[in-house]
Design a protein around this motif. Structure first.
Motif, PDB file in Angstrom:
ATOM      1  N   VAL A 637       3.077 -10.903  10.049  1.00  0.00           N
ATOM      2  CA  VAL A 637       3.889 -11.824   9.302  1.00  0.00           C
ATOM      3  C   VAL A 637       3.793 -13.017  10.215  1.00  0.00           C
ATOM      4  O   VAL A 637       3.945 -13.029  11.327  1.00  0.00           O
ATOM      5  CB  VAL A 637       5.213 -11.433   9.225  1.00  0.00           C
ATOM      6  N   ALA A 638       3.553 -14.154   9.479  1.00  0.00           N
ATOM      7  CA  ALA A 638       3.648 -15.575  10.029  1.00  0.00           C
ATOM      8  C   ALA A 638       5.182 -16.018  10.010  1.00  0.00           C
ATOM      9  O   ALA A 638       5.797 -16.143   8.975  1.00  0.00           O
ATOM     10  CB  ALA A 638       3.107 -16.555   9.283  1.00  0.00           C
ATOM     11  N   VAL A 639       5.743 -16.195  11.474  1.00  0.00           N
ATOM     12  CA  VAL A 639       7.494 -16.617  11.268  1.00  0.00           C
ATOM     13  C   VAL A 639       7.494 -17.922  10.845  1.00  0.00           C
ATOM     14  O   VAL A 639       8.422 -18.009   9.991  1.00  0.00           O
ATOM     15  CB  VAL A 639       7.897 -16.438  12.945  1.00  0.00           C
ATOM     16  N   GLY A 640       6.816 -18.651  11.192  1.00  0.00           N
ATOM     17  CA  GLY A 640       6.976 -19.945  10.738  1.00  0.00           C
ATOM     18  C   GLY A 640       8.277 -20.616  11.166  1.00  0.00           C
ATOM     19  O   GLY A 640       8.892 -20.253  12.011  1.00  0.00           O
ATOM     20  N   ASP A 641       8.557 -21.741  10.382  1.00  0.00           N
ATOM     21  CA  ASP A 641       9.778 -22.360  10.488  1.00  0.00           C
ATOM     22  C   ASP A 641      11.150 -21.765   9.974  1.00  0.00           C
ATOM     23  O   ASP A 641      11.355 -21.659   9.021  1.00  0.00           O
ATOM     24  CB  ASP A 641       9.872 -24.124   9.981  1.00  0.00           C
ATOM     25  N   PRO A 642      12.075 -21.379  10.875  1.00  0.00           N
ATOM     26  CA  PRO A 642      13.177 -20.572  10.512  1.00  0.00           C
ATOM     27  C   PRO A 642      14.201 -21.679   9.625  1.00  0.00           C
ATOM     28  O   PRO A 642      15.206 -21.091   8.916  1.00  0.00           O
ATOM     29  CB  PRO A 642      13.752 -20.257  11.816  1.00  0.00           C
ATOM     30  N   GLY A 643      13.931 -23.002   9.764  1.00  0.00           N
ATOM     31  CA  GLY A 643      14.862 -23.752   8.998  1.00  0.00           C
ATOM     32  C   GLY A 643      16.217 -23.767   9.591  1.00  0.00           C
ATOM     33  O   GLY A 643      16.631 -23.779  10.669  1.00  0.00           O
ATOM     34  N   LYS A 644      17.206 -23.431   8.474  1.00  0.00           N
ATOM     35  CA  LYS A 644      18.593 -23.450   8.997  1.00  0.00           C
ATOM     36  C   LYS A 644      18.990 -22.033   9.253  1.00  0.00           C
ATOM     37  O   LYS A 644      20.292 -21.872   9.819  1.00  0.00           O
ATOM     38  CB  LYS A 644      19.641 -24.110   7.654  1.00  0.00           C
ATOM     39  N   SER A 686      -7.641  -7.991  12.280  1.00  0.00           N
ATOM     40  CA  SER A 686      -8.043  -8.362  11.242  1.00  0.00           C
ATOM     41  C   SER A 686      -8.202  -7.248  10.060  1.00  0.00           C
ATOM     42  O   SER A 686      -8.113  -7.600   8.911  1.00  0.00           O
ATOM     43  CB  SER A 686      -9.590  -8.698  11.260  1.00  0.00           C
ATOM     44  N   ALA A 687      -7.950  -6.110  10.463  1.00  0.00           N
ATOM     45  CA  ALA A 687      -7.541  -4.899   9.272  1.00  0.00           C
ATOM     46  C   ALA A 687      -6.335  -5.212   8.749  1.00  0.00           C
ATOM     47  O   ALA A 687      -6.138  -4.356   7.639  1.00  0.00           O
ATOM     48  CB  ALA A 687      -7.986  -3.711  10.072  1.00  0.00           C
ATOM     49  N   VAL A 688      -5.208  -5.811   9.101  1.00  0.00           N
ATOM     50  CA  VAL A 688      -3.951  -6.220   8.547  1.00  0.00           C
ATOM     51  C   VAL A 688      -4.012  -7.523   8.023  1.00  0.00           C
ATOM     52  O   VAL A 688      -3.941  -8.359   8.901  1.00  0.00           O
ATOM     53  CB  VAL A 688      -2.960  -5.705   9.421  1.00  0.00           C
ATOM     54  N   ARG A 689      -3.763  -7.793   6.890  1.00  0.00           N
ATOM     55  CA  ARG A 689      -3.853  -8.952   6.147  1.00  0.00           C
ATOM     56  C   ARG A 689      -2.422  -9.664   6.402  1.00  0.00           C
ATOM     57  O   ARG A 689      -1.195  -8.795   6.379  1.00  0.00           O
ATOM     58  CB  ARG A 689      -4.207  -9.063   4.961  1.00  0.00           C
ATOM     59  N   PRO A 690      -2.123 -10.983   6.730  1.00  0.00           N
ATOM     60  CA  PRO A 690      -0.570 -11.236   6.937  1.00  0.00           C
ATOM     61  C   PRO A 690       0.059 -11.192   5.692  1.00  0.00           C
ATOM     62  O   PRO A 690      -0.338 -11.522   4.439  1.00  0.00           O
ATOM     63  CB  PRO A 690      -0.805 -12.885   7.328  1.00  0.00           C
ATOM     64  N   GLN A 691       1.451 -10.957   5.716  1.00  0.00           N
ATOM     65  CA  GLN A 691       2.231 -10.939   4.414  1.00  0.00           C
ATOM     66  C   GLN A 691       3.613 -11.811   4.669  1.00  0.00           C
ATOM     67  O   GLN A 691       3.826 -12.343   5.981  1.00  0.00           O
ATOM     68  CB  GLN A 691       2.339  -9.502   4.252  1.00  0.00           C
ATOM     69  N   GLY A 692       4.354 -11.862   3.608  1.00  0.00           N
ATOM     70  CA  GLY A 692       5.381 -12.700   3.906  1.00  0.00           C
ATOM     71  C   GLY A 692       6.527 -11.942   4.318  1.00  0.00           C
ATOM     72  O   GLY A 692       6.361 -10.603   4.775  1.00  0.00           O
ATOM     73  N   ARG A 693       7.768 -12.605   4.964  1.00  0.00           N
ATOM     74  CA  ARG A 693       8.758 -11.997   5.533  1.00  0.00           C
ATOM     75  C   ARG A 693       9.425 -10.861   4.583  1.00  0.00           C
ATOM     76  O   ARG A 693      10.032  -9.584   5.320  1.00  0.00           O
ATOM     77  CB  ARG A 693      10.051 -13.133   5.763  1.00  0.00           C
ATOM     78  N   GLN A 694       9.423 -10.923   3.364  1.00  0.00           N
ATOM     79  CA  GLN A 694      10.163  -9.890   2.501  1.00  0.00           C
ATOM     80  C   GLN A 694       9.161  -8.597   2.387  1.00  0.00           C
ATOM     81  O   GLN A 694       9.597  -7.525   1.955  1.00  0.00           O
ATOM     82  CB  GLN A 694      10.620 -10.151   1.275  1.00  0.00           C
ATOM     83  N   ALA A 695       7.974  -8.642   2.820  1.00  0.00           N
ATOM     84  CA  ALA A 695       7.141  -7.632   2.656  1.00  0.00           C
ATOM     85  C   ALA A 695       7.411  -6.189   3.433  1.00  0.00           C
ATOM     86  O   ALA A 695       7.977  -6.531   4.333  1.00  0.00           O
ATOM     87  CB  ALA A 695       5.580  -7.899   2.686  1.00  0.00           C
ATOM     88  N   ALA A 696       7.036  -5.223   2.842  1.00  0.00           N
ATOM     89  CA  ALA A 696       7.308  -3.828   3.422  1.00  0.00           C
ATOM     90  C   ALA A 696       6.250  -3.461   4.442  1.00  0.00           C
ATOM     91  O   ALA A 696       6.310  -2.299   4.981  1.00  0.00           O
ATOM     92  CB  ALA A 696       7.701  -2.724   2.595  1.00  0.00           C
ATOM     93  N   GLY A 697       5.113  -4.011   4.482  1.00  0.00           N
ATOM     94  CA  GLY A 697       3.880  -3.754   5.419  1.00  0.00           C
ATOM     95  C   GLY A 697       2.991  -2.924   4.521  1.00  0.00           C
ATOM     96  O   GLY A 697       3.126  -2.512   3.415  1.00  0.00           O
ATOM     97  N   MET A 698       2.226  -2.199   5.423  1.00  0.00           N
ATOM     98  CA  MET A 698       1.073  -1.259   4.823  1.00  0.00           C
ATOM     99  C   MET A 698       1.095   0.010   5.915  1.00  0.00           C
ATOM    100  O   MET A 698       1.612  -0.078   7.029  1.00  0.00           O
ATOM    101  CB  MET A 698      -0.168  -1.957   4.709  1.00  0.00           C
ATOM    102  N   ALA A 699       0.114   1.058   5.329  1.00  0.00           N
ATOM    103  CA  ALA A 699       0.012   2.053   6.167  1.00  0.00           C
ATOM    104  C   ALA A 699      -0.733   1.818   7.635  1.00  0.00           C
ATOM    105  O   ALA A 699      -1.629   1.354   7.435  1.00  0.00           O
ATOM    106  CB  ALA A 699      -0.721   3.092   5.394  1.00  0.00           C
ATOM    107  N   GLY A 700      -0.191   2.136   8.571  1.00  0.00           N
ATOM    108  CA  GLY A 700      -0.800   1.870   9.949  1.00  0.00           C
ATOM    109  C   GLY A 700      -1.596   3.066  10.454  1.00  0.00           C
ATOM    110  O   GLY A 700      -2.523   2.951  10.908  1.00  0.00           O
ATOM    111  N   ILE A 701      -0.929   4.341  10.636  1.00  0.00           N
ATOM    112  CA  ILE A 701      -1.384   5.490  11.059  1.00  0.00           C
ATOM    113  C   ILE A 701      -0.850   6.468  10.075  1.00  0.00           C
ATOM    114  O   ILE A 701       0.244   6.346   9.451  1.00  0.00           O
ATOM    115  CB  ILE A 701      -0.774   5.767  12.420  1.00  0.00           C
ATOM    116  N   LYS A 702      -1.725   7.485   9.971  1.00  0.00           N
ATOM    117  CA  LYS A 702      -1.466   8.890   9.154  1.00  0.00           C
ATOM    118  C   LYS A 702      -0.684   9.730  10.004  1.00  0.00           C
ATOM    119  O   LYS A 702      -1.285  10.153  10.966  1.00  0.00           O
ATOM    120  CB  LYS A 702      -2.560   9.521   8.484  1.00  0.00           C
TER     121      LYS A 702
END
Length: 825
Positions: A637-644, A686-702
């Protein structure tokens, strides 16, 4: 005029004795010194009270001033104490009474005061205007006094008896501290947290040979009633070891926007026994003498609703952090407390360390519980004896009455009862003293039930008195009950070091330009034991490794930033919280040791004790942050500018899941999972594409069965060739077993695709069934639960081989302090 001749003086001449002046002065001074030391100034190490305090509590108990009853005039209490027990001035008695009621002096007040009992800057109202009664905690100090638990001694005129010492159900001396000046000696003891002190005392009861380090795990340092921060614990350790030492206390401050254009320093807690008026006066003097620069105004906004609030307005263009550093130097916002643990032991003054103080108190409590049990045993035996006599008499009550009626007098009746029914003299006397109508109402079943209950209680008390271990367990259980009733959370923050502003120290305290040059490059380190520290160095300068390994020197996360910047702290709950770097403790670049840091939880607003910081990240890093969870989920996830926002979620966690590691991960970096069943999987970022803050992620290990992720590491591409894999196996059935450890080259582990099961990282031997922890990176470090360094086996072991048994439990793993960064947690 004629004068009358003077008449001769017929006054009888008294006897004159010649004495040696030096000997008389010496004798008189020694008597005075003895009186001050033993009867006025020093507390008793058993109940932690001076004579005047003990007499106040005892007399208030005798007056019936319980917490559930109304207050009475303080003047009445002072009068009773002075007239019956303490033949000294009423001012001294009232001063002691006031201090026992002041919550900013006592960590656990023993007197419940009503009215103006003063503040740190003002004295109390006169005793005719204030009222008092005992607090709940004072009742625990005086409980069981009527059960022969302590010795009683005559008062000053031998008219009434008073306790030599109170039973003291909680360690008053350590909890509330003490201060006093005698002749040739003085005492000054710091207050502590009741829950921590009792926890340490109970551990000492269970482990009489415990070391000071073990007890300090429960009692890490003083807990001052006014809060604040203790900076540097070396003096505290000295005091706990020898009875003498010192420590620095700092006010609790925050930097806030006080107007639309100006910032200010808001003080919410002051050092122990420092009042706001004293601080304001010193600030004004510092501004006038040019010792302090950048201060526009200071205002005391303290009230009952918001508590302590001292606002120091900063001039435009000045760094509040740098001004705060000057305030610490030149005002009581930083103060020194000198510990001198002098108390009376066996009638004589002694200087006591922490272990000695606890042992004296516990010895007193064991004695109290033993004497109380002996008293109760004797009373129950007496009662059982009388009940058994009644049971004998009630079987033939008509004959009992006939014997009494036909006797000439009470003596004859007593003798005949003893003869006819084979009773003892107390039994016969008890039957004679009972009214006839009471005797006829007795039920045989009730008496038998009472006798059975008395026998059970007698057996319990006899078993308690016959077994020293059971007696100590009873003392421990009672201490636990007191802790449950009165313990409160810690108020004072403990730190190994304090903040610093490098530029202002270099340029001098009175240089206004230096106060505006507070920003500088720095690095923030997070240790494997959860400690955080900043090191002010140039961006590309390597961190020197410690000359010798000390506590907590194994890092799991590092951020390169600047003093005036903010970083993100990622917690196991999937939250990212902003942390101002300038607020973190600082270590000199020449000697970087994480033992000088503080717990990250002390600087980050966590929800509860189960939440912890797992990584720190830079907010301006272009690389996305990779996150791994306990259930095998991975996310970038790209943290980015937290704003306020001061905090936000960086991953949506499923129920029962938590973050186990995080760190910045470029496409070429390796993401590594190590599971509890000793499987290791790594794949490219590179096997994990960046997602937004609210995303739950993807399977990493079985995961298989009930396995979970023990460690997630982001391994930078530059570290892959020299990285090593450390695994520590253990038995889930025996937590005390140190288990085994293995160190292998990371190159031995083949890469697999994301969401696969990986390869075996360690073969379990008999008794082992899971990994306690793992680490991947160059030059790994191992620590014990206390933060001390633990040795690791030599590297180069087989990828799927078994581990080598270790001597002591390994509690945490991490990377080194130095030029080899560890970007993960």
């Amino acid at each position: 005029m004629s004068r009358t001749p003077a008449e001769p003086d017929h006054t009888p001449v008294g006897r004159i004795e010649e004495v040696d002046v030096s000997q008389e002065m010496s004798t008189s001074f020694l008597e005075y010194a003895y009186s001050v030391i033993y009867s006025r100034a020093l507390p008793d190490a058993r109940d932690g009270l001076k004579p005047v305090q003990r007499r106040i509590l005892f007399q208030m108990r005798e007056m019936g001033l319980r917490p559930d009853r109304g207050h009475v005039k303080s003047a009445r209490v002072v009068g009773d104490v002075m007239g019956k027990l303490h033949p000294h001035g009423d001012t001294a008695i009232y001063d002691a009474l006031v201090r026992m009621a002041q919550s900013f002096v006592q960590r656990l007040a023993t007197v419940d005061g009503h009215g103006n009992f003063g503040s740190l800057d003002d004295g109390p109202a006169a005793p005719r205007y204030t009222e008092a009664r005992l607090a709940e905690a004072a009742m625990a100090m005086t409980d069981d006094l009527d059960e022969d638990v302590v010795e009683f001694v005559p008062n000053y005129d031998n008219s009434i008896m008073q306790p030599e010492v109170l039973p003291a159900a909680w360690p008053h001396l350590l909890v509330n501290g003490a201060s006093g000046i005698a002749v040739g000696m003085a005492t000054n003891m710091a207050p502590h947290n009741l829950g921590e002190v009792i926890a340490g005392a109970r551990h000492l009861l269970d482990h009489p040979e415990a070391t000071l380090e073990e007890i300090m795990a429960f009692v890490p340092g003083p807990d001052l009633p006014t809060g604040g921060t203790i900076v540097g614990l070396d003096g505290v350790r000295d005091a706990y070891a020898t009875g003498r030492g010192s420590f620095r206390t700092r006010a609790t401050t925050s930097i806030e926007r006080v107007t639309a254009r100006k910032s200010g320093i808001v003080v919410t807690e002051l050092p122990y026994m420092v009042g706001p008026e004293k601080v304001i006066e010193k600030i004004k003097q510092g501004v006038q003498s040019k010792k302090l620069a950048g201060i526009a105004d200071v205002a005391d906004l303290t009230d009952r609703k918001h508590g302590m609030r001292l606002v120091i307005e900063i001039k435009t263009g000045f760094a509040p952090e740098a001004v705060l550093e000057q305030l610490y130097r030149h005002t009581p916002l930083e103060d020194t407390f000198h510990i001198n643990n002098v108390a009376l032991v066996d009638g004589g003054p002694q200087t006591l360390g922490l272990l000695e103080l606890l042992r004296v108190y516990l010895g007193h409590r064991v004695s109290v519980v033993r004497r109380r049990s002996e008293y109760r045993l004797a009373r129950r035996r007496e009662r059982l004896h009388l009940v058994e006599g009644l049971l004998i008499a009630i079987l033939d009550i008509d004959e009992v009455i006939q014997v009494i009626r036909t006797s000439d007098d009470a003596e004859a009746a007593r003798a005949r009862l003893r003869q006819v029914f084979d009773l003892s003299e107390p039994q016969a006397e008890y039957i004679l003293e009972l009214r006839l109508r009471r005797l006829t109402k007795f039920s045989r079943l009730e008496l038998e039930a009472e006798a059975d209950e008395l026998r059970r209680e007698i057996a319990t008390l006899e078993a308690l008195l016959a077994d020293e271990a059971r007696l100590r367990a009873q003392v421990s259980a009672e201490l636990a009950e007191v802790s449950e009733r009165f313990a409160t959370p810690r108020r004072t923050l403990l730190t190994e070091g304090g903040t610093a502003v490098t530029a202002s120290r270099r340029a001098g305290p009175t240089d206004p330009e230096a106060l505006q040059e507070a920003d500088a490059p720095t690095r923030v380190l997070l240790s494997a034991t959860g400690r955080i520290l900043r090191v002010d160095v140039k961006p590309d300068a390597p961190l020197p490794r410690p000359a010798r390994r000390s506590k907590h020197d194994a890092i799991v996360s590092e951020v390169r930033t600047s003093v005036r910047a903010e970083i993100g702290a990622i917690t196991n709950r999937g939250r990212l919280l902003l942390v101002p770097v300038v607020a973190l403790p600082v270590a000199p670049a020449a000697s970087v040791q994480l033992s000088a840091g503080v717990k990250a939880s002390d600087y980050v607003g966590l929800t509860d004790r189960t939440e912890r910081v797992v990584a720190v990240v830079a907010l301006d890093d272009p690389a996305p942050v990779a996150i791994g969870t306990r259930l095998g989920v991975v996310k970038r996830v790209a943290v980015g500018d937290p704003g306020k926002h001061r905090e936000f979620e960086v991953i949506a966690l499923k129920q029962g899941d938590e973050v186990v590691g995080a760190g910045p991960a470029g496409d070429g970096d390796e993401l590594v999972f190590v599971t509890s069943d000793a499987q290791l999987l790594h794949f490219a970022g590179s096997a994990v594409r960046p997602q937004g803050r609210q995303a739950a992620g993807m399977a990493g290990i079985k995961l298989t069965g009930d396995a979970s992720v023990a460690r997630f590491v982001v391994l930078p591409a530059d570290d892959v060739e020299r990285a090593e894999v450390v695994t520590v196996a253990e038995s889930s059935a025996d937590a005390s077993d140190p288990g085994s450890a293995k160190v292998s080259d990371f190159a031995e582990f083949p890469a697999k695709g994301r969401a696969t099961g990986g390869v075996r990282a360690q073969r379990f031997v008999r008794g082992e069934d899971r990994l306690r922890d793992a680490w991947v990176g160059p030059d790994p470090r191992a620590l014990g639960a206390d933060g001390a360094t633990r040795p690791l086996p030599d590297g180069g072991a087989r990828r799927d081989g078994s581990g080598i048994p270790v001597d002591r439990v390994i509690g945490a793993l991490g990377g080194p302090i130095g030029d080899a960064p560890a970007q993960d947690a």
